[in-house]
Scaffold this motif. Structure first.
Motif, mmCIF file in Angstrom:
data_model
loop_
_atom_site.group_PDB
_atom_site.id
_atom_site.type_symbol
_atom_site.label_atom_id
_atom_site.label_comp_id
_atom_site.label_asym_id
_atom_site.label_seq_id
_atom_site.Cartn_x
_atom_site.Cartn_y
_atom_site.Cartn_z
ATOM 1 N N CYS A 51 0.819 -1.203 0.000
ATOM 2 C CA CYS A 51 0.000 0.000 0.000
ATOM 3 C C CYS A 51 0.859 1.261 0.000
ATOM 4 C CB CYS A 51 -0.894 -0.019 1.244
ATOM 5 S SG CYS A 51 -2.016 1.380 1.362
ATOM 6 N N HIS A 53 0.138 4.066 1.132
ATOM 7 C CA HIS A 53 0.030 4.865 2.365
ATOM 8 C C HIS A 53 1.189 4.549 3.295
ATOM 9 C CE1 HIS A 53 -1.978 5.494 6.517
ATOM 10 N NE2 HIS A 53 -1.387 6.622 6.133
ATOM 11 N N ARG A 54 1.157 3.357 3.942
ATOM 12 C CA ARG A 54 2.272 3.016 4.817
ATOM 13 C C ARG A 54 2.680 1.555 4.691
ATOM 14 N NH1 ARG A 54 0.255 4.913 10.191
ATOM 15 N NH2 ARG A 54 1.628 3.259 10.906
ATOM 16 N N GLY A 55 2.459 1.017 3.458
ATOM 17 C CA GLY A 55 3.129 -0.227 3.118
ATOM 18 C C GLY A 55 2.490 -1.526 3.572
ATOM 19 N N ALA A 56 1.217 -1.499 4.001
ATOM 20 C CA ALA A 56 0.584 -2.774 4.343
ATOM 21 C C ALA A 56 0.458 -3.629 3.080
ATOM 22 C CB ALA A 56 -0.798 -2.525 4.945
ATOM 23 N N CYS A 70 -7.280 -1.482 1.279
ATOM 24 C CA CYS A 70 -6.287 -1.875 2.285
ATOM 25 C C CYS A 70 -6.981 -2.006 3.642
ATOM 26 C CB CYS A 70 -5.192 -0.811 2.347
ATOM 27 S SG CYS A 70 -3.883 -1.185 3.542
ATOM 28 N N TYR A 72 -5.626 -1.849 6.516
ATOM 29 C CA TYR A 72 -4.962 -1.123 7.610
ATOM 30 C C TYR A 72 -5.700 0.189 7.912
ATOM 31 C CZ TYR A 72 -0.699 -0.190 10.434
ATOM 32 O OH TYR A 72 0.202 0.016 11.440
ATOM 33 N N HIS A 73 -5.863 1.082 6.902
ATOM 34 C CA HIS A 73 -6.573 2.344 7.117
ATOM 35 C C HIS A 73 -7.631 2.618 6.062
ATOM 36 C CE1 HIS A 73 -2.308 2.688 8.435
ATOM 37 N NE2 HIS A 73 -2.872 3.041 9.576
ATOM 38 N N GLY A 74 -7.935 1.606 5.244
ATOM 39 C CA GLY A 74 -9.076 1.712 4.334
ATOM 40 C C GLY A 74 -8.844 2.404 3.010
ATOM 41 N N TRP A 75 -7.587 2.694 2.657
ATOM 42 C CA TRP A 75 -7.354 3.308 1.351
ATOM 43 C C TRP A 75 -7.768 2.315 0.266
ATOM 44 C CZ3 TRP A 75 -2.570 6.940 0.620
ATOM 45 C CH2 TRP A 75 -2.550 7.887 1.647
HETATM 46 S S1 FES Z 1 -1.159 1.178 4.914
HETATM 47 FE FE1 FES Z 1 -2.803 0.842 3.564
HETATM 48 S S2 FES Z 1 -4.279 2.267 4.179
HETATM 49 FE FE2 FES Z 1 -2.637 2.627 5.500
#
Ligand code: FES
Ligand SMILES: [Fe+2]
Length: 387
Positions: A51, A53-56, A70, A72-75
């Motif tokens: 991802c 955003h922060r790599g999930a 994603c 993790y935070h829904g992106w």
């Molecule tokens: S790491 Fe994917 S939405 Fe934050």
């Protein structure tokens, strides 16, 4: 070499590995970690696994409402990698519709999802190989624990057939192959790569001709007779030490292909994995070798894989001693090197931009009079005979 390989359409995964709104699958190609998914409308996405955003890992993502979300935070991403939603952001959501996760264009043909991983402005036409345009094709892929080039080298090597596959040669011409163990190899450059003829004496002034096309960057068509099921291979790098062997079966009559007509059976222990691996010495049977087996591995594809994986993942070619029998191996490497130089100069690798009708590329297996020039066989009418 990676820059060269990225200039071609790449067989990436089986089309039925992903279903609409179903789980994404991990796909590693050319050392890149990706996820593939099929969205609600049936469109295929091939995105960076992680991802933006922060790599999930998006392998864990939800696949819903035309996008991958994603957990993790829904992106949320569409099949082109565009960030559609950033629901954890307050205020103006500047990334939405603007930020992109790396994504590659895909196409579906012959039950396979293909990807183009090169520069967008150099995307070539989708290749109309026989197996990509025929109605009845069966494709499969098998995981190999070796560098793809070792497998290609096995695919352009005629003389091993009389040895490694000795116990499996039952086709009509088996007796010729077993009588003449050292075929004469000759080359013919083609716009898509090259062809080579393996020529053997067939008695009565006749010659036995087997022509194998090598299509850049990693395809061969196995020389089978016209009435047999045809088989093409692609060896696609997963990374430096692993590759996929894709096999594409079709027929000249273009009839249906029930399982008994598929070629290249392996002993499988999973859908894409072999039971015989380097870790178990390919279960070579020494007792059988004392009786009726040349190599102690029953099936021809497992024999090839056993040799290619047995060399260890990357062969040290500085220790080789090549001979006349290795002419096609040498020429394949030369064609690769020529392509590297062309791409480094800003040009096209061999085969890209070729006007040769790709659906006419075929193998040849024939007994013909000794005076016949094999270079004239198996070409489309009016195509002319390349040098
Ligand atoms: S790491 Fe994917 S939405 Fe934050
Ligand atoms: Fe082989």
């Amino acid at each position: 070499m990676g820059d060269v390989l990225r200039r071609y359409w790449i067989p990436a995964l089986m089309a039925d590995e992903i279903e609409s709104d179903g789980p994404p699958v991990r796909v590693k190609l050319l050392g890149e970690e990706l996820v593939a998914f099929r969205d609600t409308n049936g469109e295929v996405g091939l995105l960076d696994e992680f991802c933006t955003h922060r790599g999930a890992s998006l392998f864990y993502a939800r696949n819903e409402d035309c996008g991958l979300r994603c957990i993790y935070h829904g992106w949320k991403y569409d099949v082109r990698g565009t960030v559609l939603e950033t629901p954890n952001e307050v205020g103006v959501r500047a990334y939405e519709g603007r930020l992109k996760l790396n994504a590659y264009p895909t196409r579906e043909a012959c039950g396979v999802v293909w990807a183009y991983m090169g520069p967008p402005d150099r995307e070539p036409a989708f290749p109309e190989f026989p197996w990509n345009v025929k109605a009845h094709v069966h494709a499969k892929k098998v995981y190999l624990e070796c560098n793809y080039l070792q497998s290609i080298e096995g695919g352009v090597d005629s003389s091993h057939v009389s040895f490694l596959h000795r116990s499996g040669i039952t086709a009509n011409h088996g007796e010729i192959i077993m009588r003449d163990l050292s075929p004469r190899l000759e080359l013919q450059d083609m716009p898509y790569g090259f062809r080579y003829g393996a020529l053997r004496q067939a008695g009565d002034g006749q010659q036995y001709v087997r022509i194998t096309p090598f299509i850049m960057p990693w395809y061969t068509i196995v020389p089978f007779q016209k009435e047999q099921t045809q088989a093409a291979h692609a060896w696609v790098p997963i990374d430096d030490e692993h590759c996929w062997t894709f096999t594409f079966n079709f027929t000249f009559e273009d009839g249906p292909l029930p399982p008994e007509k598929w070629t290249h059976p392996y002993e499988f222990d999973g859908r894409f994995t072999k039971a015989r691996t380097r870790a178990n010495n390919h279960l070579q049977d020494r007792a059988a070798m004392k009786v009726d087996s040349w190599c102690g591995i029953p099936l021809i594809p497992d024999q090839d894989a056993g040799i290619q994986e047995g060399m260890k993942p990357i062969l040290d070619r500085s220790k080789e001693h090549l001979g006349r029998a290795d002419l096609a191996v040498v020429h394949m490497r030369a064609t690769m090197l020529e392509s590297i130089k062309a791409v480094q100069r800003g040009g096209d690798p061999v085969g890209i931009g070729s006007s040769f009708p790709a659906d006419q590329i075929c193998c040849v297996v024939e007994v013909v009079p000794g005076a016949v020039d094999w270079r004239e066989l198996g070409l489309p009418a009016g195509a002319g005979v390349p040098a």
